[in-house]
Design an enzyme around this catalytic site. Sequence first.
Site, PDB file in Angstrom:
ATOM      1  N   SER A  88      -9.785  -0.341   7.059  1.00 45.68           N
ATOM      2  CA  SER A  88      -9.234  -0.210   5.708  1.00 45.68           C
ATOM      3  C   SER A  88      -8.625  -1.474   5.142  1.00 45.68           C
ATOM      4  O   SER A  88      -8.328  -1.536   3.953  1.00 45.68           O
ATOM      5  CB  SER A  88      -8.201   0.923   5.667  1.00 45.68           C
ATOM      6  OG  SER A  88      -8.842   2.177   5.776  1.00 45.68           O
TER       7      SER A  88
ATOM      8  N   LYS B 192       0.832  -1.195   0.000  1.00 47.66           N
ATOM      9  CA  LYS B 192       0.000   0.000   0.000  1.00 47.66           C
ATOM     10  C   LYS B 192       0.874   1.257   0.000  1.00 47.66           C
ATOM     11  O   LYS B 192       1.908   1.308   0.688  1.00 47.66           O
ATOM     12  CB  LYS B 192      -0.909  -0.016   1.231  1.00 47.66           C
ATOM     13  CG  LYS B 192      -1.926   1.121   1.305  1.00 47.66           C
ATOM     14  CD  LYS B 192      -2.804   0.948   2.540  1.00 47.66           C
ATOM     15  CE  LYS B 192      -3.904   1.993   2.632  1.00 47.66           C
ATOM     16  NZ  LYS B 192      -4.786   1.773   3.806  1.00 47.66           N
TER      17      LYS B 192
ATOM     18  N   SER C 103      -9.383   1.689   2.617  1.00 44.27           N
ATOM     19  CA  SER C 103      -8.523   2.437   1.722  1.00 44.27           C
ATOM     20  C   SER C 103      -7.415   1.590   1.097  1.00 44.27           C
ATOM     21  O   SER C 103      -6.668   2.071   0.255  1.00 44.27           O
ATOM     22  CB  SER C 103      -7.892   3.614   2.483  1.00 44.27           C
ATOM     23  OG  SER C 103      -7.065   3.128   3.543  1.00 44.27           O
TER      24      SER C 103
END
Length: 398
Positions: free
Chosen positions: A142, A43, A118
Amino acid sequence: MTIVKQIPDRATDFDRRVWRELGAPLVRATGDGVLSGHTVAVKDLYSVAGFPLGGGVPDYLGAPAPSHAPVVARLLAAGADITGIAQTDEFAYSITGGNGRYGMPVNPAAPHRVPGGSSSGSAVAVASGAVTIGLGTDTAGSVRVPAAYQRLWGIRTSHGAIPTMGMLPLAQSFDAVGWMSRDALTLAAVAECLLPEQESGDAQLIVDPRLCAVADDEPAAASLAAAKRMGAVEADLNADTASWFTAFRTVQAFEAWSNHGAWIQAHPGALESEVAQRFRFASTITPSQAIAAGEVLRIAAEHLRAALRDRILALPTTATPPPPRTAAAEALESGRTRTLHLTCLAAIAGVPAVTFPLADIDGIPNGLCLIGAPGMDRTLIRHSIEKARDTGQFGFSQ
């Protein structure tokens, strides 16, 4: 450390809704170990040496990071290759999975539905088969939300169990390392690499029908039934989800603005409307409001930790199925708020949470979440695997 030259920067080379950087691999493993042969999507909140940190915001990209975040270095040392740096919602301040500048990646498990965020890029990379491990972060769901939306296994680790150095913060009181995989044993292998050995003990599985009722009728009923098939007994946690969520939202916003407000003010127009609006709200939170909300959360955390002593709580991972990609902003926000009423519980208490797939509802992915006591991360993974294997009906795969 071996950095492999990235592929040419042409739009046709790779899907920029999923990847910010992509290689073959981008960074090779530095050792052999439990993750040899595995590949990772990192990420875009973690430092990867030789590449800038972006946080999902193009204007935020700066100088290349001089070193890997410790968690990235440990994955490489355990034998995993880094395939690429995956997209995230802007500054990780959303759970929808879209990015105003890069776009919303397609959910491989439900192409007409949102992927969840996210950690959307990492999740899509796993669900599509591009990698075996998606490294994410979980502040308020997330990792858990995109995992549930895409039929993945995922974990939010105990707060502080894994160092967050080299990770761009959103709200440090709640930020935690997490990851996703298509199968349970890969999830456990990453835990063996990243988490300390922890004591294992017996724990009673419980389910709170009132917490399940926060979700839509179908996922609520599916979670309650699944928990009971796994041997859960009903219990009332007496959770004040409404006031706890309000306090959580206040502290999260205050910390988010403290971390990023100065940069946002210096770069007007850098954020798209959804996240920009969230930061505008964050800018209005006063220190006294944050302190008062923090006291509410301190009491809530004590309550939850006491309730989870020698017990594991089962509840729906999300309040709704993944919404349609065409859903109106109001509908997305309504579902997001109710989901956060569920996902913020683990964040408030700083405890681990594992999500794994339940049977689809009308062909749409659905997940069940198990929440344990602080420091019981690896035990919670083992418990999830055992329950899923024993019942043989929750999407368990080796």
